[in-house]
Design a protein around this motif. Structure first.
Motif, PDB file in Angstrom:
ATOM      1  N   ILE A  79     -27.255  13.917  -3.320  1.00 31.03           N
ATOM      2  CA  ILE A  79     -26.423  12.745  -3.037  1.00 31.03           C
ATOM      3  C   ILE A  79     -26.088  12.663  -1.548  1.00 31.03           C
ATOM      4  O   ILE A  79     -26.173  11.603  -0.926  1.00 31.03           O
ATOM      5  CB  ILE A  79     -25.137  12.795  -3.883  1.00 31.03           C
ATOM      6  CG1 ILE A  79     -25.483  12.614  -5.365  1.00 31.03           C
ATOM      7  CG2 ILE A  79     -24.148  11.718  -3.439  1.00 31.03           C
ATOM      8  CD1 ILE A  79     -24.324  12.875  -6.305  1.00 31.03           C
ATOM      9  N   VAL A  80     -25.722  13.800  -0.966  1.00 30.72           N
ATOM     10  CA  VAL A  80     -25.415  13.824   0.467  1.00 30.72           C
ATOM     11  C   VAL A  80     -26.641  13.437   1.290  1.00 30.72           C
ATOM     12  O   VAL A  80     -26.550  12.663   2.256  1.00 30.72           O
ATOM     13  CB  VAL A  80     -24.898  15.223   0.875  1.00 30.72           C
ATOM     14  CG1 VAL A  80     -24.798  15.331   2.399  1.00 30.72           C
ATOM     15  CG2 VAL A  80     -23.542  15.503   0.237  1.00 30.72           C
ATOM     16  N   ILE A  82     -29.236  11.571   0.419  1.00 31.99           N
ATOM     17  CA  ILE A  82     -29.520  10.140   0.259  1.00 31.99           C
ATOM     18  C   ILE A  82     -28.612   9.309   1.155  1.00 31.99           C
ATOM     19  O   ILE A  82     -29.056   8.376   1.847  1.00 31.99           O
ATOM     20  CB  ILE A  82     -29.361   9.728  -1.221  1.00 31.99           C
ATOM     21  CG1 ILE A  82     -30.465  10.377  -2.060  1.00 31.99           C
ATOM     22  CG2 ILE A  82     -29.411   8.205  -1.362  1.00 31.99           C
ATOM     23  CD1 ILE A  82     -30.207  10.292  -3.551  1.00 31.99           C
ATOM     24  N   CYS A  83     -27.329   9.623   1.160  1.00 26.90           N
ATOM     25  CA  CYS A  83     -26.369   8.877   1.980  1.00 26.90           C
ATOM     26  C   CYS A  83     -26.686   9.011   3.470  1.00 26.90           C
ATOM     27  O   CYS A  83     -26.601   8.036   4.228  1.00 26.90           O
ATOM     28  CB  CYS A  83     -24.951   9.354   1.703  1.00 26.90           C
ATOM     29  SG  CYS A  83     -24.343   8.950   0.047  1.00 26.90           S
ATOM     30  N   ALA A  84     -27.071  10.213   3.900  1.00 32.09           N
ATOM     31  CA  ALA A  84     -27.379  10.429   5.314  1.00 32.09           C
ATOM     32  C   ALA A  84     -28.638   9.673   5.737  1.00 32.09           C
ATOM     33  O   ALA A  84     -28.685   9.080   6.823  1.00 32.09           O
ATOM     34  CB  ALA A  84     -27.542  11.921   5.587  1.00 32.09           C
ATOM     35  N   LEU A  86     -29.914   6.903   4.365  1.00 31.04           N
ATOM     36  CA  LEU A  86     -29.624   5.470   4.408  1.00 31.04           C
ATOM     37  C   LEU A  86     -28.742   5.106   5.592  1.00 31.04           C
ATOM     38  O   LEU A  86     -28.849   4.008   6.145  1.00 31.04           O
ATOM     39  CB  LEU A  86     -28.967   5.034   3.098  1.00 31.04           C
ATOM     40  CG  LEU A  86     -29.866   5.091   1.855  1.00 31.04           C
ATOM     41  CD1 LEU A  86     -29.091   4.707   0.607  1.00 31.04           C
ATOM     42  CD2 LEU A  86     -31.085   4.182   2.022  1.00 31.04           C
ATOM     43  N   SER A  87     -27.882   6.031   6.006  1.00 28.43           N
ATOM     44  CA  SER A  87     -27.027   5.775   7.167  1.00 28.43           C
ATOM     45  C   SER A  87     -27.853   5.625   8.443  1.00 28.43           C
ATOM     46  O   SER A  87     -27.443   4.931   9.383  1.00 28.43           O
ATOM     47  CB  SER A  87     -26.019   6.916   7.343  1.00 28.43           C
ATOM     48  OG  SER A  87     -25.114   6.961   6.260  1.00 28.43           O
ATOM     49  N   ALA A 165     -35.203   7.726   0.977  1.00 31.64           N
ATOM     50  CA  ALA A 165     -34.032   7.865   0.102  1.00 31.64           C
ATOM     51  C   ALA A 165     -34.423   7.726  -1.366  1.00 31.64           C
ATOM     52  O   ALA A 165     -33.870   8.411  -2.242  1.00 31.64           O
ATOM     53  CB  ALA A 165     -32.979   6.824   0.468  1.00 31.64           C
TER      54      ALA A 165
END
Length: 378
Positions: A79-80, A82-84, A86-87, A165
């Motif tokens: 999860i971390v 994926i968020c990074a 996409l950021s 991602a």
């Protein structure tokens, strides 16, 4: 090989998807930043940030697995990550991207520890080479698929980040849905660096130098190929050829390592790698098809160093220390992988693209000398 593949299907599938995301991103970022006239040094620094994340993530992952178990630790890390990823599509700033790649490295390190300690805990020494060779085949296959996927995006926009991602999200499903027996709960214990380096010093030195060589290739091979005047499809094929050759070699190399002295095998491979790399120092201009042959030779050797060293280390520790060992191996690899691209990038900026293989052959030659078993490394 088929029977071995069927032993850990969920872990192998997760590995394939994880590495597809990494392979695509590394090729994408090297080409995108090169097109924007960013120097090889800063491209190498960006790749190094990911491997520095592996170092920090190994310690975090060790503690997280002890606290919540393998599956929850892996889910959290995915999860971390994926968020990074996409950021990175929201910011057009190299320093921010470097920071985000550090975070992705931390998350990926945790996922690696989960999978590698899981595999090693439930594998006998006599089969370890074959089990881990399939793991590396999945790693190499994912990386090659990711590298080739760059040809789907000729404009090098932000869409590849979404693909990265997407692969990360899919890699989580085989882990959380697996029906395989879970690893035994780990007792709280610090990572004992002196113990592991004393138990398997040759393995640890090999892991460190393998990190230098492999990370430099992943981060800067595309820059090297661009410096040779290759087109984007040719660059993708050049890098993928090396990775594919490496994954094809994993099974026979693993089979051989189960039947011979792993340390001697590492030393002999390092000698071969050094000889091949010297041919790419820029003494002469090679035709593209010859470059592909050399790329295949590099892949056969450089992408099996880590597997052989990891197997050698796991042979020498007990089962209850496998999570700690996986963390130390990844941290050692990460340190080498952090240093390697920065040194190689600086050398390439000063001496041209061929310096990538001057650096790689120097690492391999040092490994040859270390594997002769001088008294101080025994």
């Amino acid at each position: 090989m088929i029977s071995t593949l069927g032993s850990f299907p969920s872990l192998y599938l997760a590995t394939l998807l994880m590495l597809a995301s990494t392979g695509l991103f590394n090729t994408y970022i090297a080409l995108k930043l090169s097109a924007e006239s960013v120097s090889a040094f800063w491209i190498g620094t960006l790749i190094s940030a990911y491997y520095l994340g592996l170092v920090f993530g190994a310690r975090i992952g060790h503690r997280l697995i002890i606290r919540v178990g393998h599956v929850r630790a892996c889910a959290t890390a995915a999860i971390v990550s994926i968020c990074a990823v996409l950021s990175q599509s929201l910011f057009d700033s190299l320093p921010v991207w470097i920071g985000l790649r550090l975070i992705v490295g931390v998350a990926m390190s945790i996922q690696y520890i989960v999978i590698e300690s899981w595999l090693n805990e439930q594998t006998e020494n006599s089969h370890r080479g074959r089990v881990m060779s399939v793991y590396m085949v999945m790693s190499g296959s994912g990386t090659a698929l990711g590298q080739m996927a760059i040809t789907l995006y000729p404009t090098l926009d932000l869409r590849p980040l979404i693909f990265v991602a997407f692969c990360q999200a899919l890699s989580l499903l085989p882990i959380v849905l697996t029906q395989r027996k879970l690893p035994i709960p780990q007792l709280p214990a610090p990572i004992d660096f002196p113990y592991f380096f004393k138990a398997a010093p040759q393995a640890m030195f090999t892991v460190f130098l393998a990190g230098n060589i492999s990370a430099s290739f992943y981060g800067l091979a595309a820059v090297f190929a661009l410096g040779q005047g290759l087109s984007t499809p040719q660059i993708a094929l050049y890098t993928a050829t090396s990775v594919i050759a490496g994954l094809v070699a994993q099974w026979p190399m693993g089979w051989l390592s189960d039947r011979t002295d792993r340390a001697k095998l590492i030393r002999n491979n390092a000698v071969i790698f050094t000889v091949i790399a010297v041919m790419m120092w820029g003494w002469m201009s090679w035709p593209y098809w010859v470059m592909l042959i050399f790329a295949a030779g590099f892949g056969v050797i450089q992408f099996t160093f880590y597997t052989l060293a990891s197997n050698l280390a796991n042979d020498r520790v007990s089962a209850e220390k496998r999570v700690g060992l996986a963390a130390v191996v990844l941290m050692t690899y990460g340190v080498g992988a952090t240093i390697g691209p920065m040194i190689a990038g600086a050398l390439m900026r000063a001496g041209g693209p061929n310096m990538l293989y001057v650096f790689s052959s120097s690492c391999a030659l040092l490994l040859v000398l270390l594997m002769w078993r001088p008294k101080w490394i025994r």
